[in-house]
Design a protein around this motif. Sequence first.
Motif, PDB file in Angstrom:
ATOM      1  N   ILE A   1       0.832  -1.208   0.000  1.00 26.66           N
ATOM      2  CA  ILE A   1       0.000   0.000   0.000  1.00 26.66           C
ATOM      3  C   ILE A   1       0.865   1.257   0.000  1.00 26.66           C
ATOM      4  N   SER A   2       2.028   1.181   0.646  1.00 29.85           N
ATOM      5  CA  SER A   2       2.911   2.350   0.706  1.00 29.85           C
ATOM      6  C   SER A   2       3.438   2.753  -0.673  1.00 29.85           C
ATOM      7  N   LEU A   3       3.351   1.842  -1.645  1.00 26.97           N
ATOM      8  CA  LEU A   3       3.793   2.154  -3.003  1.00 26.97           C
ATOM      9  C   LEU A   3       2.786   3.018  -3.749  1.00 26.97           C
ATOM     10  N   ILE A   4       1.572   3.112  -3.221  1.00 29.27           N
ATOM     11  CA  ILE A   4       0.488   3.812  -3.901  1.00 29.27           C
ATOM     12  C   ILE A   4       0.248   5.165  -3.235  1.00 29.27           C
ATOM     13  N   PRO A   5       0.245   6.273  -4.000  1.00 32.00           N
ATOM     14  CA  PRO A   5      -0.056   7.591  -3.413  1.00 32.00           C
ATOM     15  C   PRO A   5      -1.419   7.579  -2.730  1.00 32.00           C
TER      16      PRO A   5
ATOM     17  N   LEU B   1       6.502  -4.694  -9.773  1.00 30.44           N
ATOM     18  CA  LEU B   1       6.433  -3.602  -8.798  1.00 30.44           C
ATOM     19  C   LEU B   1       6.938  -2.281  -9.380  1.00 30.44           C
ATOM     20  N   THR B   2       7.943  -2.360 -10.249  1.00 27.55           N
ATOM     21  CA  THR B   2       8.448  -1.140 -10.899  1.00 27.55           C
ATOM     22  C   THR B   2       7.355  -0.514 -11.749  1.00 27.55           C
ATOM     23  N   TYR B   3       6.691  -1.343 -12.542  1.00 25.11           N
ATOM     24  CA  TYR B   3       5.608  -0.834 -13.392  1.00 25.11           C
ATOM     25  C   TYR B   3       4.420  -0.373 -12.560  1.00 25.11           C
ATOM     26  N   LEU B   4       4.183  -1.047 -11.430  1.00 33.15           N
ATOM     27  CA  LEU B   4       3.085  -0.649 -10.546  1.00 33.15           C
ATOM     28  C   LEU B   4       3.322   0.757 -10.008  1.00 33.15           C
ATOM     29  N   LYS B   5       4.534   1.015  -9.550  1.00 36.50           N
ATOM     30  CA  LYS B   5       4.851   2.345  -9.008  1.00 36.50           C
ATOM     31  C   LYS B   5       4.746   3.414 -10.091  1.00 36.50           C
ATOM     32  N   GLN B   6       5.234   3.112 -11.294  1.00 34.19           N
ATOM     33  CA  GLN B   6       5.144   4.068 -12.401  1.00 34.19           C
ATOM     34  C   GLN B   6       3.692   4.368 -12.747  1.00 34.19           C
TER      35      GLN B   6
END
Length: 674
Positions: A430-434, A568-573
């Motif tokens: 969840i911390s990866l998502i604004p 995860l890289t693409y998820l954050k982008q």
Amino acid sequence: MSLKRYFHRSTTTMSPVQKINQIWNNFINFHSSLCEFERNDSMKPATAYSEIKALNQIVDILIEEDSIDVQIRTLRPCLEFLITSRVFEILTAAAQIDMPGGLFLIVIKMFTKILKKIKNQDLVSQMSFHSSLSSLLHILFSIVSSSSDEMKIAVIKMIKRLLERIKDSSAHMDLFISNYEKRAEFLPLSILMLYFNDENFYKYDKTPFIMMGKVTDENFLRIIIKDHEFTLNLVTKLSFYFQIREVHAIKIYAAFLEEFYSNCISKTFKEEIVDAFYEIFCAPILTPRLQSNDYSTRINASILLTILIQEITSVDILIPIVYFFQGKAKDGSKRLKPLVNTPTSSQKKTFEFNIDPNKGCKPISDISKMWDTLIDNLNSKFEQLSIYTLRILYFLLNQGGKKVVKLLINDYFSGCPPTGDVCMTADIFISLIPPKILPKDLNRNLNEYLQSAYLRCSSAIKSLIIQLEEFSEYTGASSYKSQPGETGGTDLLNQNPFINSKEKFFEGEILHVVLMKFKNFLQNSIDENLYITGIISTLSTFPKEKGSFSVLHNFLLEPQTSSKDNFLTYLKQLAIEIDSLAIKDDNFNEKIMNTIQEMGVPIKISASDTFYEMMFAGRSKNKKSKSLQVEDKRHIEAIVVFQEFIKEMCSILIYKEVLDDMANMARTDEEENC
């Protein structure tokens, strides 16, 4: 009532045998008179005559006699009377004449009731009974196709009761086998095959067919498989309806194939079905359609294949589809060499159909190139072809479990997993998502998710109670052992050295395509995004403990990975891109809420309904709504799917944390016991 008392009543009351004798004599006199004067009054059916109605009393007396002492194996007086008086033979002869009209149906129902209710083990072995029943079956074989629906239903009920009595006894089954020249015919199955070829097959009880799969006698199986060609007929029928694009029939026969296979006991029979499915359906039917130069043919074949796969849950039937897509032989032992010609329109026969079943097929197709075809269809510029190819993969991975994931995905990886601890949790995820774009109703309480549609976890969750047995089944320590040559990827040692390198395939291509599509999430259609996220979440359910799937878990969910081309890289982008859109749009939250309402997104739903199915249903229901007619409709729909996907991934990670705790407790207990 005791047996002695039952057969020695007072002189004022007839004994059961005397009662049967009276009823039988009345029927014989009545029927003889009817036949002598050829009185076949069509206005009076058989059920209108008291002499015929009374025949049911004979069966009732037999049932009462049989129920007195079920331990007695010898013939009881009433049953013995029927046999010595040749009642069954005479009834069969009378039924054949069918005078008055409807007598045949009554006799069939009598035999059915006797087979169901009379438990005496010597009944079927009595020549009077089984020869009469065989004669009845011979008659039915010649007339049942043109009979009324009531007659057809009655016949299939009688065969069902007969098979229930004889399926476990080779000696009893032999009584109903006829030999013609070098071919053996099992009469009940001969009649069932008439039903099987009936256009109303879907209406009939499938139980008698399922019972055939429970036969274990090898000699009898040979009759079913070779002489009756049951497997060949079953798969050919499915292939036929696939060719003429009969959606309803495809669902019926695919579901029947699944039910028959899953109830089948014989290993030989199961292998025959799997082989036939590959050789009769996958290779000659799918290849020329999925490789067609006509993309509408490719799309139609992909749609029909998804319909078929949804009905199949037996992994052993799904495996041949995987081998087919990999361009391998039916046992997965080797890649097929080009050119493997498939019989298509260049060799077609003339059929009298409104549509040519081979229209659009590639005249010369090559099974060895099916992997390239799969990737081409995934990357197709035709959106529908890409969507339905994703759908095929989604159902294969979701229903095929560990075996299919191993073959299509996991064998891409090599080497040992990272040595560091994998510490991805729901909180870290969840911390990866604004915060601005997180789902408003996100709830990280496991008990809530166990009752929601977001927790699917492939085959890991079968109930609302987490049990240790489920965990042990889900650690990757599978009993499945790879067969020689079953590497899942290109077997370089056994490859033909003259095969061009561009024809080699690696399962990593599927992950690569799925991640590339995930990278373009906002540009995709909602259908594409639903299946992309469905595939990723399905793969994410596999465990992170050391085992055959730990590397897959790390590839998808390792937060410390150095690779830039991972999920995860693409998820954050993607999250940053969505956050940027949200900041720029003052009406962002309002649009999201309106879209959620219009799409019918489930907030809390029974775990039996997947999020994807429910979202599709809601979207179809509201597809004409005007409130979604905004310029950035595709972006907003994509963001709604993204938010629901976040919920699902959180629930999976929460569940994995519970599994980790259970694993640690199990290890601690083992250490303490040592």
